[in-house]
Design a protein around this motif. Sequence first.
Motif, PDB file in Angstrom:
ATOM      1  N   SER A   2      34.333 -56.328  -8.654  1.00  0.00           N
ATOM      2  CA  SER A   2      35.712 -56.071  -8.246  1.00  0.00           C
ATOM      3  C   SER A   2      35.819 -56.067  -6.730  1.00  0.00           C
ATOM      4  N   PRO A   3      36.947 -56.555  -6.180  1.00  0.00           N
ATOM      5  CA  PRO A   3      37.121 -56.488  -4.740  1.00  0.00           C
ATOM      6  C   PRO A   3      37.442 -55.076  -4.251  1.00  0.00           C
ATOM      7  N   PHE A   4      37.698 -54.161  -5.171  1.00  0.00           N
ATOM      8  CA  PHE A   4      38.007 -52.790  -4.764  1.00  0.00           C
ATOM      9  C   PHE A   4      36.717 -51.987  -4.717  1.00  0.00           C
ATOM     10  N   ILE A   5      36.588 -51.178  -3.712  1.00  0.00           N
ATOM     11  CA  ILE A   5      35.333 -50.473  -3.491  1.00  0.00           C
ATOM     12  C   ILE A   5      35.575 -48.990  -3.326  1.00  0.00           C
ATOM     13  N   LEU A   6      34.492 -48.244  -3.295  1.00  0.00           N
ATOM     14  CA  LEU A   6      34.589 -46.805  -3.078  1.00  0.00           C
ATOM     15  C   LEU A   6      34.928 -46.472  -1.628  1.00  0.00           C
ATOM     16  N   VAL A  23      47.388 -47.104   1.013  1.00  0.00           N
ATOM     17  CA  VAL A  23      46.165 -47.719   1.525  1.00  0.00           C
ATOM     18  C   VAL A  23      45.436 -48.435   0.391  1.00  0.00           C
ATOM     19  N   THR A  24      45.086 -49.683   0.644  1.00  0.00           N
ATOM     20  CA  THR A  24      44.288 -50.466  -0.289  1.00  0.00           C
ATOM     21  C   THR A  24      43.064 -50.952   0.467  1.00  0.00           C
ATOM     22  N   VAL A  25      41.898 -50.696  -0.078  1.00  0.00           N
ATOM     23  CA  VAL A  25      40.652 -51.118   0.561  1.00  0.00           C
ATOM     24  C   VAL A  25      40.008 -52.169  -0.330  1.00  0.00           C
ATOM     25  N   ILE A  26      39.643 -53.288   0.262  1.00  0.00           N
ATOM     26  CA  ILE A  26      38.955 -54.330  -0.507  1.00  0.00           C
ATOM     27  C   ILE A  26      37.609 -54.629   0.134  1.00  0.00           C
ATOM     28  N   GLU A  27      36.709 -55.110  -0.680  1.00  0.00           N
ATOM     29  CA  GLU A  27      35.414 -55.558  -0.185  1.00  0.00           C
ATOM     30  C   GLU A  27      35.429 -57.070  -0.198  1.00  0.00           C
ATOM     31  N   LEU A  28      35.170 -57.651   0.928  1.00  0.00           N
ATOM     32  CA  LEU A  28      35.201 -59.105   1.043  1.00  0.00           C
ATOM     33  C   LEU A  28      34.023 -59.726   0.304  1.00  0.00           C
ATOM     34  N   PRO A  29      34.251 -60.881  -0.314  1.00  0.00           N
ATOM     35  CA  PRO A  29      33.156 -61.571  -0.992  1.00  0.00           C
ATOM     36  C   PRO A  29      31.987 -61.819  -0.047  1.00  0.00           C
ATOM     37  N   GLU A  48      42.190 -66.167   3.432  1.00  0.00           N
ATOM     38  CA  GLU A  48      42.868 -66.628   2.218  1.00  0.00           C
ATOM     39  C   GLU A  48      42.639 -65.654   1.067  1.00  0.00           C
ATOM     40  N   PHE A  49      41.421 -65.147   0.955  1.00  0.00           N
ATOM     41  CA  PHE A  49      41.098 -64.166  -0.083  1.00  0.00           C
ATOM     42  C   PHE A  49      41.945 -62.910   0.084  1.00  0.00           C
ATOM     43  N   ALA A  74      41.269 -60.114   9.680  1.00  0.00           N
ATOM     44  CA  ALA A  74      42.581 -59.455   9.634  1.00  0.00           C
ATOM     45  C   ALA A  74      43.556 -60.140  10.594  1.00  0.00           C
ATOM     46  N   ALA A  75      43.112 -60.419  11.812  1.00  0.00           N
ATOM     47  CA  ALA A  75      43.982 -61.069  12.804  1.00  0.00           C
ATOM     48  C   ALA A  75      44.411 -62.459  12.331  1.00  0.00           C
ATOM     49  N   LEU A  76      43.496 -63.196  11.748  1.00  0.00           N
ATOM     50  CA  LEU A  76      43.814 -64.536  11.254  1.00  0.00           C
ATOM     51  C   LEU A  76      44.781 -64.466  10.072  1.00  0.00           C
ATOM     52  N   ALA A  77      44.598 -63.506   9.187  1.00  0.00           N
ATOM     53  CA  ALA A  77      45.508 -63.339   8.050  1.00  0.00           C
ATOM     54  C   ALA A  77      46.936 -63.080   8.535  1.00  0.00           C
TER      55      ALA A  77
END
Length: 86
Positions: A2-6, A23-29, A48-49, A74-77
């Motif tokens: 999952s992209p969601f992490i602790l 707040v949503t925290v994701i872990e990048l592939p 893109e992800f 983040a800046a590019l997104a």
Amino acid sequence: ASPFILATTYKSTVKELSRHYRVTVIELPGSGRSESLKSPWGFGKHSEFVMEVALKLGLRQACVIGHSNSGPIAALAVRKYPNIFK
């Protein structure tokens, strides 16, 4: 995985920000506990992800925060998807 992490590393930051924001925290592939990538991703592919996750969650005008290599992602997104991120 999952992209969601602790987000244990950022737990105190998430706690403070969530007092005032959603707040949503994701872990990048390819990082942390996520699955290994078959080939390396550049900042563009990672941005893109992040955009795809935001769209799936219905986020609009989200503030994106990155640390270390996630900063340029983040800046590019924000630059590539101004209708989603600010």
